[in-house]
Write an enzyme that holds these catalytic residues in place. Structure first.
Site, PDB file in Angstrom:
ATOM      1  N   TYR A  37       0.860  -1.143  -0.010  1.00  0.00           N
ATOM      2  CA  TYR A  37      -0.103  -0.003   0.011  1.00  0.00           C
ATOM      3  C   TYR A  37       0.758   1.405   0.050  1.00  0.00           C
ATOM      4  O   TYR A  37       1.853   1.228   0.531  1.00  0.00           O
ATOM      5  CB  TYR A  37      -0.863   0.254   1.246  1.00  0.00           C
ATOM      6  N   HIS A 193     -12.663   3.514   5.741  1.00  0.00           N
ATOM      7  CA  HIS A 193     -11.491   2.772   5.464  1.00  0.00           C
ATOM      8  C   HIS A 193     -10.940   1.876   6.384  1.00  0.00           C
ATOM      9  O   HIS A 193      -9.926   1.211   6.550  1.00  0.00           O
ATOM     10  CB  HIS A 193     -10.213   3.773   5.194  1.00  0.00           C
ATOM     11  N   ARG A 223      -5.145   7.624  -8.806  1.00  0.00           N
ATOM     12  CA  ARG A 223      -4.223   6.988  -8.326  1.00  0.00           C
ATOM     13  C   ARG A 223      -5.012   5.340  -8.727  1.00  0.00           C
ATOM     14  O   ARG A 223      -6.310   5.492  -9.382  1.00  0.00           O
ATOM     15  CB  ARG A 223      -4.269   6.572  -6.815  1.00  0.00           C
ATOM     16  N   ASN A 225      -6.127   1.361  -7.579  1.00  0.00           N
ATOM     17  CA  ASN A 225      -6.159   0.311  -6.697  1.00  0.00           C
ATOM     18  C   ASN A 225      -6.350  -1.154  -7.315  1.00  0.00           C
ATOM     19  O   ASN A 225      -6.954  -0.804  -8.653  1.00  0.00           O
ATOM     20  CB  ASN A 225      -7.172   0.654  -5.706  1.00  0.00           C
ATOM     21  N   GLU A 265      -9.176  -0.589 -10.422  1.00  0.00           N
ATOM     22  CA  GLU A 265     -10.123   0.841 -10.178  1.00  0.00           C
ATOM     23  C   GLU A 265      -8.982   1.892 -10.569  1.00  0.00           C
ATOM     24  O   GLU A 265      -8.011   2.158  -9.659  1.00  0.00           O
ATOM     25  CB  GLU A 265     -10.468   0.882  -8.777  1.00  0.00           C
ATOM     26  N   TYR A 316      -7.224 -10.076   2.557  1.00  0.00           N
ATOM     27  CA  TYR A 316      -8.209  -8.597   2.527  1.00  0.00           C
ATOM     28  C   TYR A 316      -8.733  -8.702   1.196  1.00  0.00           C
ATOM     29  O   TYR A 316      -9.879  -8.602   0.966  1.00  0.00           O
ATOM     30  CB  TYR A 316      -7.372  -7.545   3.016  1.00  0.00           C
ATOM     31  N   LYS A 317      -7.896  -8.948   0.125  1.00  0.00           N
ATOM     32  CA  LYS A 317      -8.423  -8.864  -1.261  1.00  0.00           C
ATOM     33  C   LYS A 317      -9.012 -10.038  -1.475  1.00  0.00           C
ATOM     34  O   LYS A 317      -9.442 -10.055  -2.774  1.00  0.00           O
ATOM     35  CB  LYS A 317      -7.277  -8.608  -1.985  1.00  0.00           C
TER      36      LYS A 317
END
Length: 355
Positions: A37, A193, A223, A225, A265, A316-317
């Site tokens: 990240y 978040h 950005r 993601n 994204e 998490y993903k």
């Protein structure tokens, strides 16, 4: 510019497909062979010609089909679009931003004619020709935010700025990566978040908030993601997890190339002029492993990123259980050669696979 719009689906029979053009311009999110990240913000002032970064709001071959899918989602669940009462002015700001941007960037597809408050909007791909009074909600079939975001790819979070904080007080969210507008509406930046691992301890969100609070009108930022999706699903919402979560168990060594998709994204940020709100468009791009592997650099790099990703992030993903199968497939496309810096495919310079 001529765009041929696909006739495709993002559900049921999954006829979604990328042309060679769409693959080459896919926003691959890894600029090196590892990932962690970061704030990774940059100015959104256009990009290379033909790239997804060139225009303010990218329109591609999936436009018409994505808008049909959005209409299906909203028909089934109207709460995917919400706006708190004080956000109406921001909705008009967003309508103006999208209409002006699309009519200037894609004049062959969109037209905006303005005579004072009397506006005429022409959307040729969707067959819309509508005259209305700017700032008069009674002249639109929906509120201004909903009206225009039913005609724009990607999700839109509209953030009110007050007390040195951003608040998610409006949004159109039908293509999200497992988060809920209905749950997050009214939350502040840190609250929505909260589920993200590692980033809080690293101070990522504190730095991101400071950056976002200072975005000025006319100086948008962007950005990338990313996550993973089995099947080319746009709607991977918590509300529908019972429909798409089970599809992760359908992945096999025989179908992984076609069914496993990298989901990226393109997140942009625009300051709105009248309301001072910040609009946060989140444009989703999907590309199957099979299509990604046609770019040697991306094949090598994706294997290394997924292999070395910390367990917390892979969990998490949402692909920790399928990671061994993914690596078995991706390893075929990693011959150990070094990769060039940056996200671009570099097809003219990157060596072909030597295995």
């Amino acid at each position: 510019m001529t765009i041929q719009f696909n006739d495709e689906s993002f559900r049921d029979d999954y006829t979604f497909h990328n042309s060679d053009w769409a693959i080459k311009r896919f926003p691959f999110p890894f600029h090196e062979d590892s990932y962690m990240y970061s704030v990774n913000m940059e100015q959104h002032r256009g990009g290379p010609e033909g790239s997804v970064y060139e225009m303010r709001f990218d329109v591609d071959e999936h436009y018409v089909s994505e808008m049909k899918d959005r209409a299906i989602v909203l028909d089934q669940d109207p709460l995917r679009c919400q706006s708190l009462p004080h956000m109406t002015l921001a909705g008009w700001d967003l309508l103006e931003l999208i209409m002006v941007s699309k009519s200037e960037d894609y004049p062959e597809l969109f037209e905006l004619h303005r005579n004072g408050s009397q506006w005429r909007w022409i959307n040729k791909p969707l067959g819309i020709d509508h005259s209305f009074t700017f700032m008069d909600e009674t002249t639109l079939p929906y509120g201004p935010m909903e009206y225009i975001t039913r005609q724009a790819q990607g999700d839109f979070a509209v953030l009110d700025q007050r007390d040195e904080m951003l608040w998610m007080d409006a949004g159109m969210v039908t293509t999200q990566a497992d988060w809920s507008l209905d749950f997050d509406i009214g939350m502040n930046f840190f609250e929505w978040h909260a589920p993200v691992p590692k980033a809080h301890e690293m101070g990522i969100f504190q730095r991101a908030l400071k950056f976002l609070l200072n975005i000025q009108q006319g100086a948008p930022a962007r950005r990338l993601n990313w996550t993973m999706t089995v099947n080319p699903l746009l709607d991977t919402s918590p509300e529908n997890y019972h429909k798409w979560g089970i599809q992760k168990t359908a992945l096999t060594p025989e179908n992984i190339a076609n069914k496993q998709h990298l989901r990226v994204e393109l997140q942009t940020f625009f300051r709105l002029p009248r309301s001072n709100a910040l609009v946060f468009p989140i444009r989703c791009y999907l590309c199957s492993f099979q299509d990604l592997m046609t770019v040697p650099k991306w094949g090598r790099r994706l294997h290394r990123v997924i292999r070395d990703l910390p367990v917390e992030l892979a969990t998490y993903k949402g692909f920790i259980d399928n990671r061994p199968m993914m690596l078995d497939y991706l390893s075929q496309f990693d011959d150990g050669l070094p990769t060039s810096p940056g996200v671009w495919p570099d097809l003219e310079t990157e060596p072909p696979l030597t295995k």
